[in-house]
Every structure is written in structure tokens, then in C-alpha cells.
Write a protein that holds these residues in place. Structure first.
Motif, PDB file in Angstrom:
ATOM      1  N   UNK A  59       0.841  -1.215   0.000  1.00 50.99           N
ATOM      2  CA  UNK A  59       0.000   0.000   0.000  1.00 50.99           C
ATOM      3  C   UNK A  59       0.860   1.242   0.000  1.00 50.99           C
ATOM      4  N   UNK A  60       0.405   2.250  -0.715  1.00 49.87           N
ATOM      5  CA  UNK A  60       1.168   3.500  -0.789  1.00 49.87           C
ATOM      6  C   UNK A  60       1.208   4.150   0.586  1.00 49.87           C
ATOM      7  N   UNK A  61       2.389   4.684   0.965  1.00 49.65           N
ATOM      8  CA  UNK A  61       2.499   5.301   2.289  1.00 49.65           C
ATOM      9  C   UNK A  61       1.631   6.532   2.389  1.00 49.65           C
ATOM     10  N   UNK A  62       1.155   6.813   3.566  1.00 50.88           N
ATOM     11  CA  UNK A  62       0.320   8.015   3.726  1.00 50.88           C
ATOM     12  C   UNK A  62       1.142   9.254   3.486  1.00 50.88           C
ATOM     13  N   UNK A  63       0.526  10.316   3.007  1.00 50.20           N
ATOM     14  CA  UNK A  63       1.271  11.559   2.750  1.00 50.20           C
ATOM     15  C   UNK A  63       1.907  12.087   4.028  1.00 50.20           C
ATOM     16  N   UNK A  64       3.171  12.508   3.890  1.00 47.09           N
ATOM     17  CA  UNK A  64       3.881  13.023   5.044  1.00 47.09           C
ATOM     18  C   UNK A  64       3.344  14.405   5.419  1.00 47.09           C
ATOM     19  N   UNK A  65       3.279  14.665   6.713  1.00 48.62           N
ATOM     20  CA  UNK A  65       2.811  15.996   7.123  1.00 48.62           C
ATOM     21  C   UNK A  65       3.822  17.054   6.719  1.00 48.62           C
ATOM     22  N   UNK A  66       3.365  18.283   6.652  1.00 44.27           N
ATOM     23  CA  UNK A  66       4.243  19.387   6.280  1.00 44.27           C
ATOM     24  C   UNK A  66       5.379  19.493   7.273  1.00 44.27           C
ATOM     25  N   UNK A  67       6.613  19.745   6.759  1.00 48.21           N
ATOM     26  CA  UNK A  67       7.776  19.809   7.621  1.00 48.21           C
ATOM     27  C   UNK A  67       7.768  21.054   8.484  1.00 48.21           C
ATOM     28  N   UNK A  68       8.617  21.019   9.510  1.00 54.10           N
ATOM     29  CA  UNK A  68       8.727  22.139  10.431  1.00 54.10           C
ATOM     30  C   UNK A  68      10.197  22.362  10.742  1.00 54.10           C
ATOM     31  N   UNK A  69      10.605  23.590  10.867  1.00 51.75           N
ATOM     32  CA  UNK A  69      11.971  23.917  11.231  1.00 51.75           C
ATOM     33  C   UNK A  69      11.957  24.724  12.522  1.00 51.75           C
ATOM     34  N   UNK A  70      13.085  24.683  13.222  1.00 52.57           N
ATOM     35  CA  UNK A  70      13.240  25.437  14.466  1.00 52.57           C
ATOM     36  C   UNK A  70      14.436  26.356  14.307  1.00 52.57           C
ATOM     37  N   UNK A  71      14.240  27.647  14.506  1.00 50.72           N
ATOM     38  CA  UNK A  71      15.316  28.631  14.366  1.00 50.72           C
ATOM     39  C   UNK A  71      15.367  29.493  15.622  1.00 50.72           C
ATOM     40  N   UNK A  72      16.542  30.064  15.860  1.00 51.12           N
ATOM     41  CA  UNK A  72      16.751  30.939  17.007  1.00 51.12           C
ATOM     42  C   UNK A  72      16.902  32.364  16.494  1.00 51.12           C
ATOM     43  N   UNK A  73      15.965  33.212  16.843  1.00 52.01           N
ATOM     44  CA  UNK A  73      16.009  34.623  16.440  1.00 52.01           C
ATOM     45  C   UNK A  73      16.509  35.427  17.626  1.00 52.01           C
ATOM     46  N   UNK A  74      17.667  36.054  17.460  1.00 53.56           N
ATOM     47  CA  UNK A  74      18.262  36.817  18.554  1.00 53.56           C
ATOM     48  C   UNK A  74      18.553  38.238  18.098  1.00 53.56           C
ATOM     49  N   UNK A  75      18.873  39.091  19.063  1.00 52.13           N
ATOM     50  CA  UNK A  75      19.234  40.461  18.722  1.00 52.13           C
ATOM     51  C   UNK A  75      18.082  41.425  18.941  1.00 52.13           C
TER      52      UNK A  75
END
Length: 212
Positions: A59-75
Motif C-alpha cells: 500500500x502506498x504510504x500516507x502523505x507526510x505531514x508538512x515539515x517544520x523547522x526550528x530557528x533561534x532569532x536573537x538580537x
């Protein structure tokens, strides 16, 4: 004459007896071969092949959820810290998530259209150390974080490396190169004040990051 007649009759009887029809039995080897042909599903005229079960496609794999990134905003932003953003977000998205840039902050050297990578830091309005002389300007601009502690040589840096300095864009980098070409290089960092486009404020930001 009687003997000749009797002999002729005998020959005729023998001839008819020898040519009479007789039953013929097929050899066993032929029967065995015919049976093998009849039972072979791959030979013409044989029995229909027995269908074999075929393993179904996975069976075809289920669609992957939308990716997420983690960034550090400083300053100099209103809400500095770690931000979670959808994959493919740009620096401008990270600034909005951090509440926006504070008033009066110089963002000339910040590429707000750059696509962010997971785990990187976006420093806003802070002096950034330049990349090493062998690194490309693209690699230094992609991280947005401080680079090596070695100051950048004004007499040897390329235009791309100069653009990694805070507040230095393509035009100002070209002015620096033109100045060193006309004067045979930089003998001191203070000569940056003579470059068109570098005032006291920008010189103060660049002074700890460069060397002659």
C-alpha cells in the motif's frame, strides 16, 4: 499341369494372408511422451496453467505531514528566542514570528528573502564575525550566525567575503576594493574611514571584525 495349378493356388492364398490388415500397438515411450505433453501447461495443447497467487503491491504510504523547522532569532527583535516555522520559511517570516525588528535597527546586511534551514540562528542588528578567507560568501550568509574569531583581512578579502560584514553590501564592498587598489592595500583599519559610504557608526561596527 495339375501340379502347376496347385502351386499357383497356394501362392495366391499365401499372398492374401500376408497382406491382411493387422492391429498395431503404440510403443510405451510414445504414450508416455503424449501423457507428458498433455500434462505440461507450457506446451501447446496442454492443460490450462494453474493460476498462481501474485503478491499484491504494498500500500502506498500516507502523505507526510508538512515539515517544520526550528530557528533561534536573537538580537534587536521584540520577542527573541526559539521559533517554530513551516519548512521553506524565509528570514522575513522568522522576524515576523519574533514580533518584528525594533525601531532604528540597521538591517542592511540581513537578507530577509533567504530560505531558512533547521537549527540556524538569525542575528538581528548584531555585529557578525566574517567567514574564514577560504569560505565563500554564500556559506557565510546562509548561517546568519557568528563566524570564526579571525578578523577579515581588508587587503586580501574578496568582494563576496567583504559582503559578509554587517552593513556591507555589494556597492560598499566595491568601494573598499577600489580604495585598496588605488592605495596599494590597507596599512591600518583606520583607513576604512576614508572609504566612501563608511561613517563613524559603521566604522565602529566593522573595526573589531577586520584587520589591514
Amino acid at each position: 499341369m495339375a501340379l502347376v495349378l496347385v502351386a499357383a493356388v497356394g501362392l495366391a492364398v499365401f499372398h492374401f494372408w500376408s497382406v491382411r490388415p493387422q492391429g498395431v500397438r503404440a510403443p510405451e515411450t510414445v504414450e508416455a511422451g503424449a501423457a507428458a505433453v498433455a500434462g505440461d501447461p507450457l506446451r501447446a495443447g496442454g492443460a490450462d496453467p494453474v493460476p498462481r497467487p501474485v503478491a499484491g503491491a504494498p500500500p502506498s504510504p500516507p502523505p507526510e505531514p508538512a515539515g517544520e523547522i526550528v530557528v533561534d532569532v536573537s538580537g534587536k527583535v521584540h520577542r527573541p528566542g526559539v521559533q517554530r516555522l513551516p519548512a521553506g520559511s524565509r528570514v522575513a517570516d522568522a522576524l515576523r514570528a519574533a514580533g518584528g525588528v525594533r525601531a532604528g535597527t540597521d538591517v542592511t546586511g540581513l537578507n530577509r528573502a533567504r530560505v531558512l534551514m533547521d537549527g540556524e540562528q538569525v542575528a538581528v542588528g548584531l555585529p557578525q564575525a566574517p567567514a574564514a578567507l577560504g569560505a565563500t560568501g554564500g556559506a557565510a550568509g546562509a548561517t546568519g550566525a557568528s563566524g570564526p574569531a579571525v578578523p577579515l583581512s581588508l587587503s586580501a578579502a574578496t568582494k563576496e567575503q567583504l559582503e559578509t560584514l554587517p552593513g556591507v553590501g555589494p556597492v560598499l564592498a566595491q568601494h573598499i576594493i577600489d580604495h585598496r587598489t588605488e592605495n596599494g592595500g590597507f596599512r591600518s583599519v583606520d583607513e576604512l574611514r576614508q572609504v566612501n559610504g563608511i561613517g563613524d557608526r559603521r566604522f565602529a561596527d566593522l573595526q573589531p571584525l577586520v584587520q589591514p
